[in-house]
Design a protein around this motif. Structure first.
Motif, PDB file in Angstrom:
ATOM      1  N   ILE A 171      34.144  58.006-143.342  1.00 45.09           N
ATOM      2  CA  ILE A 171      34.463  56.757-142.647  1.00 45.09           C
ATOM      3  C   ILE A 171      35.322  55.855-143.529  1.00 45.09           C
ATOM      4  CG2 ILE A 171      33.466  54.615-141.743  1.00 45.09           C
ATOM      5  CD1 ILE A 171      31.065  56.339-140.815  1.00 45.09           C
ATOM      6  N   ALA A 172      35.011  55.797-144.820  1.00 41.58           N
ATOM      7  CA  ALA A 172      35.777  54.959-145.744  1.00 41.58           C
ATOM      8  C   ALA A 172      37.236  55.410-145.810  1.00 41.58           C
ATOM      9  CB  ALA A 172      35.144  55.001-147.129  1.00 41.58           C
ATOM     10  N   ASN A 173      37.451  56.709-145.839  1.00 42.09           N
ATOM     11  CA  ASN A 173      38.824  57.224-145.896  1.00 42.09           C
ATOM     12  C   ASN A 173      39.627  56.821-144.661  1.00 42.09           C
ATOM     13  OD1 ASN A 173      38.510  58.501-148.367  1.00 42.09           O
ATOM     14  ND2 ASN A 173      37.857  60.437-147.460  1.00 42.09           N
ATOM     15  N   ILE A 174      39.012  56.967-143.498  1.00 47.93           N
ATOM     16  CA  ILE A 174      39.715  56.662-142.250  1.00 47.93           C
ATOM     17  C   ILE A 174      39.967  55.161-142.117  1.00 47.93           C
ATOM     18  CG2 ILE A 174      39.567  56.740-139.721  1.00 47.93           C
ATOM     19  CD1 ILE A 174      37.788  59.243-140.068  1.00 47.93           C
ATOM     20  N   THR A 175      38.937  54.358-142.376  1.00 49.41           N
ATOM     21  CA  THR A 175      39.095  52.916-142.194  1.00 49.41           C
ATOM     22  C   THR A 175      40.037  52.303-143.233  1.00 49.41           C
ATOM     23  OG1 THR A 175      37.058  52.530-143.477  1.00 49.41           O
ATOM     24  CG2 THR A 175      36.862  52.625-141.081  1.00 49.41           C
ATOM     25  N   SER A 176      40.075  52.859-144.425  1.00 48.20           N
ATOM     26  CA  SER A 176      41.006  52.370-145.440  1.00 48.20           C
ATOM     27  C   SER A 176      42.449  52.678-145.048  1.00 48.20           C
ATOM     28  CB  SER A 176      40.694  53.000-146.800  1.00 48.20           C
ATOM     29  OG  SER A 176      39.432  52.605-147.271  1.00 48.20           O
ATOM     30  N   LEU A 177      42.652  53.864-144.503  1.00 54.09           N
ATOM     31  CA  LEU A 177      44.008  54.278-144.118  1.00 54.09           C
ATOM     32  C   LEU A 177      44.523  53.472-142.934  1.00 54.09           C
ATOM     33  CD1 LEU A 177      46.393  56.307-144.334  1.00 54.09           C
ATOM     34  CD2 LEU A 177      45.120  57.775-142.755  1.00 54.09           C
ATOM     35  N   LEU A 178      43.654  53.231-141.940  1.00 52.17           N
ATOM     36  CA  LEU A 178      44.100  52.616-140.690  1.00 52.17           C
ATOM     37  C   LEU A 178      43.716  51.143-140.560  1.00 52.17           C
ATOM     38  CD1 LEU A 178      43.210  55.547-138.246  1.00 52.17           C
ATOM     39  CD2 LEU A 178      45.435  54.998-139.247  1.00 52.17           C
ATOM     40  N   ASP A 179      43.022  50.598-141.555  1.00 48.38           N
ATOM     41  CA  ASP A 179      42.590  49.201-141.525  1.00 48.38           C
ATOM     42  C   ASP A 179      41.775  48.916-140.267  1.00 48.38           C
ATOM     43  OD1 ASP A 179      42.187  46.554-142.086  1.00 48.38           O
ATOM     44  OD2 ASP A 179      44.186  45.907-141.452  1.00 48.38           O
ATOM     45  N   ILE A 180      40.675  49.653-140.122  1.00 52.70           N
ATOM     46  CA  ILE A 180      39.788  49.478-138.972  1.00 52.70           C
ATOM     47  C   ILE A 180      38.503  48.800-139.435  1.00 52.70           C
ATOM     48  CG2 ILE A 180      38.420  50.672-137.227  1.00 52.70           C
ATOM     49  CD1 ILE A 180      40.602  52.763-137.083  1.00 52.70           C
ATOM     50  N   GLU A 181      38.189  47.691-138.815  1.00 50.69           N
ATOM     51  CA  GLU A 181      37.012  46.917-139.223  1.00 50.69           C
ATOM     52  C   GLU A 181      35.756  47.336-138.471  1.00 50.69           C
ATOM     53  OE1 GLU A 181      35.545  42.241-139.585  1.00 50.69           O
ATOM     54  OE2 GLU A 181      37.477  42.739-138.662  1.00 50.69           O
ATOM     55  N   ASN A 182      35.914  47.798-137.220  1.00 49.65           N
ATOM     56  CA  ASN A 182      34.759  48.073-136.371  1.00 49.65           C
ATOM     57  C   ASN A 182      34.580  49.572-136.140  1.00 49.65           C
ATOM     58  OD1 ASN A 182      33.887  45.241-135.347  1.00 49.65           O
ATOM     59  ND2 ASN A 182      36.121  45.263-135.173  1.00 49.65           N
ATOM     60  N   VAL A 183      33.436  50.081-136.563  1.00 49.14           N
ATOM     61  CA  VAL A 183      33.109  51.497-136.424  1.00 49.14           C
ATOM     62  C   VAL A 183      31.767  51.615-135.710  1.00 49.14           C
ATOM     63  CG1 VAL A 183      32.707  53.687-137.628  1.00 49.14           C
ATOM     64  CG2 VAL A 183      34.306  51.998-138.584  1.00 49.14           C
ATOM     65  N   VAL A 184      31.695  52.506-134.731  1.00 49.27           N
ATOM     66  CA  VAL A 184      30.399  52.819-134.122  1.00 49.27           C
ATOM     67  C   VAL A 184      30.150  54.305-134.310  1.00 49.27           C
ATOM     68  CG1 VAL A 184      30.316  50.953-132.434  1.00 49.27           C
ATOM     69  CG2 VAL A 184      31.492  53.060-131.847  1.00 49.27           C
ATOM     70  N   ILE A 185      28.905  54.643-134.521  1.00 49.13           N
ATOM     71  CA  ILE A 185      28.552  56.031-134.790  1.00 49.13           C
ATOM     72  C   ILE A 185      27.458  56.465-133.816  1.00 49.13           C
ATOM     73  CG2 ILE A 185      26.990  55.283-136.645  1.00 49.13           C
ATOM     74  CD1 ILE A 185      27.759  57.921-138.103  1.00 49.13           C
ATOM     75  N   GLY A 186      27.733  57.540-133.078  1.00 48.31           N
ATOM     76  CA  GLY A 186      26.804  58.026-132.073  1.00 48.31           C
ATOM     77  C   GLY A 186      26.287  59.409-132.405  1.00 48.31           C
ATOM     78  N   GLY A 187      25.560  59.999-131.468  1.00 48.42           N
ATOM     79  CA  GLY A 187      24.966  61.307-131.700  1.00 48.42           C
ATOM     80  C   GLY A 187      23.543  61.187-132.219  1.00 48.42           C
ATOM     81  N   ASP A 188      22.863  62.313-132.349  1.00 48.55           N
ATOM     82  CA  ASP A 188      21.442  62.316-132.735  1.00 48.55           C
ATOM     83  C   ASP A 188      21.191  62.116-134.225  1.00 48.55           C
ATOM     84  OD1 ASP A 188      20.583  62.614-130.161  1.00 48.55           O
ATOM     85  OD2 ASP A 188      20.305  64.787-130.271  1.00 48.55           O
ATOM     86  N   ILE A 189      22.100  62.574-135.079  1.00 48.97           N
ATOM     87  CA  ILE A 189      21.844  62.523-136.521  1.00 48.97           C
ATOM     88  C   ILE A 189      21.665  61.101-137.045  1.00 48.97           C
ATOM     89  CG2 ILE A 189      22.783  63.077-138.807  1.00 48.97           C
ATOM     90  CD1 ILE A 189      21.655  65.460-137.189  1.00 48.97           C
ATOM     91  N   PRO A 190      22.518  60.131-136.679  1.00 51.92           N
ATOM     92  CA  PRO A 190      22.333  58.769-137.198  1.00 51.92           C
ATOM     93  C   PRO A 190      21.038  58.114-136.731  1.00 51.92           C
ATOM     94  CG  PRO A 190      24.537  59.049-136.299  1.00 51.92           C
ATOM     95  CD  PRO A 190      23.751  60.238-135.872  1.00 51.92           C
ATOM     96  N   LYS A 191      20.439  58.651-135.669  1.00 48.07           N
ATOM     97  CA  LYS A 191      19.209  58.069-135.123  1.00 48.07           C
ATOM     98  C   LYS A 191      17.943  58.660-135.750  1.00 48.07           C
ATOM     99  CE  LYS A 191      21.533  57.518-130.669  1.00 48.07           C
ATOM    100  NZ  LYS A 191      21.597  57.994-129.269  1.00 48.07           N
ATOM    101  N   LEU A 192      18.098  59.649-136.621  1.00 53.67           N
ATOM    102  CA  LEU A 192      16.930  60.298-137.220  1.00 53.67           C
ATOM    103  C   LEU A 192      16.102  59.331-138.058  1.00 53.67           C
ATOM    104  CD1 LEU A 192      18.325  63.760-138.362  1.00 53.67           C
ATOM    105  CD2 LEU A 192      16.659  63.329-136.552  1.00 53.67           C
ATOM    106  N   ASP A 193      16.794  58.444-138.764  1.00 53.29           N
ATOM    107  CA  ASP A 193      16.105  57.516-139.656  1.00 53.29           C
ATOM    108  C   ASP A 193      16.979  56.279-139.817  1.00 53.29           C
ATOM    109  OD1 ASP A 193      13.741  57.578-141.881  1.00 53.29           O
ATOM    110  OD2 ASP A 193      15.491  56.478-142.613  1.00 53.29           O
ATOM    111  N   GLU A 194      16.371  55.099-139.743  1.00 54.13           N
ATOM    112  CA  GLU A 194      17.156  53.861-139.816  1.00 54.13           C
ATOM    113  C   GLU A 194      17.866  53.697-141.149  1.00 54.13           C
ATOM    114  OE1 GLU A 194      13.486  50.872-141.135  1.00 54.13           O
ATOM    115  OE2 GLU A 194      14.329  50.770-139.108  1.00 54.13           O
ATOM    116  N   SER A 195      17.368  54.363-142.179  1.00 54.85           N
ATOM    117  CA  SER A 195      17.985  54.230-143.503  1.00 54.85           C
ATOM    118  C   SER A 195      19.358  54.916-143.557  1.00 54.85           C
ATOM    119  CB  SER A 195      17.069  54.824-144.576  1.00 54.85           C
ATOM    120  OG  SER A 195      16.925  56.225-144.399  1.00 54.85           O
ATOM    121  N   ILE A 196      19.610  55.850-142.642  1.00 51.35           N
ATOM    122  CA  ILE A 196      20.897  56.559-142.644  1.00 51.35           C
ATOM    123  C   ILE A 196      22.036  55.577-142.453  1.00 51.35           C
ATOM    124  CG2 ILE A 196      22.318  58.254-141.411  1.00 51.35           C
ATOM    125  CD1 ILE A 196      19.725  59.762-140.767  1.00 51.35           C
TER     126      ILE A 196
END
Length: 390
Positions: free
Chosen positions: A320-345
């Motif tokens: 995510i850091a590589n993409i947002t640094s290259l394109l100057d994107i401030e807002n990222v949303v992440i979906g799918g089951d893996i990010p929901k496994l644990d809030e610490s992720i």
């Protein structure tokens, strides 16, 4: 000849402006439209009358004028035509009926065990019949599909998530049964469109959506528009490399952070984690390894699983850091089951991004349900409006 052509273009532009205003702002009087669009009243009336003849506009009540006769309001006819959105995934087939303002009127969600177990076209026909819609009123059908879409027509699949033959059969059947346009787009590209609509984020010009599930993919909004690349394959971040093994082997993000990749890593480590809670939850049987068991072990604070998800979070953060640094994107949303496994992720991902990106970037969990389905309705609606006004 040139003058006639110019007049035709002026009329078309005036009609587009009228429809666009009414779509965005709702009903208005002819007088108000003439004032707002800076066009003469006779020209406005002539264009409105023509659009009403086509069924694109309708009269809708009267205005609230305090003095004199109340004016009749005109509005965009959102039910002039309808569109269908279809979302095909490995085990589900979803349909949505939408109007020309992207309002979802009806939905159907079907679960199946094998692509050949379901006759999709029969479900579609029954769906529109049960909701009292004629086939001729369906102008465009948008289809969400997990593959690289070539020219918006048919996919070049680089994975085995869905049976490609199923989509071919479906599109062939639609051609025979419906006189409707078909647009096929990548499911993650449509997910970011749906996420923006459902969660009210349409005002964000630059947006990154990442899905971390069976595979890993991304959708990009640049300058308020979906960015698909020169070959309609933008967003295939599963091939990006956040880590290099000591032996020099390149390892892409999908191999280390997707459901498939994580399960493979656990199987490789399995005989060396006999003291872990995950091993016990699986009864020492490698065949019992699943994302559900991983989730249970994380809730029990299993050290091995926490370490594994720490690495997953790190790799996702780097990507995510590589993409947002290259394109100057401030807002990222992440979906799918893996990010929901644990809030610490999500916390760990944000920490990595914060340490690597020189400006503020927020990474949040995707909130919308059926975002790909809503995105499919949206692209079908946009194509319909475009064709109507041209």
């Amino acid at each position: 000849m040139t003058r006639a052509g110019n007049q035709s273009m002026v009329k078309k532009n005036n009609q587009k402006a009228i429809v666009k205003y009414l779509m965005e702002n709702g009903a208005a009087s002819r007088a108000d439209l003439a004032k707002i669009l800076e066009v003469s009243k006779p020209t406005i009336s002539k264009n409105i009358n023509e659009l009403m003849e086509y069924g694109i506009l309708i009269e809708e009540g009267k205005g609230d004028n305090e003095l004199g006769k109340k004016s009749i309001l005109v509005n965009f006819n959102k039910d002039h035509k309808y569109v269908l959105g279809i979302d095909i995934s490995k085990r589900r087939f979803k349909i949505a009926l939408g109007d020309l303002l992207c309002n979802i009127k009806h939905t159907l969600d079907i679960e199946y065990n094998h692509p050949d177990d379901i006759d999709c076209i029969t479900y579609i026909e029954d769906f529109i019949h049960n909701n009292s819609i004629n086939k001729s009123d369906i102008y465009c059908i948008g289809i969400s599909y997990p593959g690289i879409i070539s020219n918006g027509a048919f996919p070049n699949i680089l994975s085995e998530k869905v049976n490609q033959i199923k989509l071919q059969r479906l599109t062939n059947a639609i051609d025979k049964v419906f006189d409707s346009k078909i647009i096929i787009k990548n499911d993650i590209n449509l997910a970011i469109i749906g996420e923006r609509i459902i969660t009210g984020l349409m005002n964000i010009n630059n947006h990154l959506y990442i899905s971390v599930d069976v595979g890993i993919g991304a959708g990009l909004i640049i300058g308020g528009k979906l960015y698909e690349g020169d070959r309609n394959s933008a967003g295939e971040i599963g091939f990006t490399v956040p880590n290099i093994h000591v032996d020099g082997k390149y390892v892409n993000i999908e191999e280390v952070a997707s459901k498939t990749g994580i399960i493979k890593i656990i199987k490789k480590d399995f005989n060396n984690i006999t003291d872990s809670k995950l091993y016990k939850l699986c009864d020492g049987n490698m065949d019992n390894i699943s994302i559900n068991k991983l989730s249970q072990a994380l809730k029990q604070k299993d050290v091995y699983c926490e370490g594994l998800m720490d690495r997953v979070s790190k790799y996702l953060g780097i990507t995510i850091a590589n993409i947002t640094s290259l394109l100057d994107i401030e807002n990222v949303v992440i979906g799918g089951d893996i990010p929901k496994l644990d809030e610490s992720i999500l916390i760990r991902i944000n920490e990595v991004v914060s340490n690597l990106v020189p400006f503020h970037t927020s990474v949040d969990i995707a909130k919308a349900k059926n975002s790909s389905l809503v995105g499919a309705v949206k692209i079908a609606m946009e194509q319909t409006i475009k064709d109507i006004l041209n």
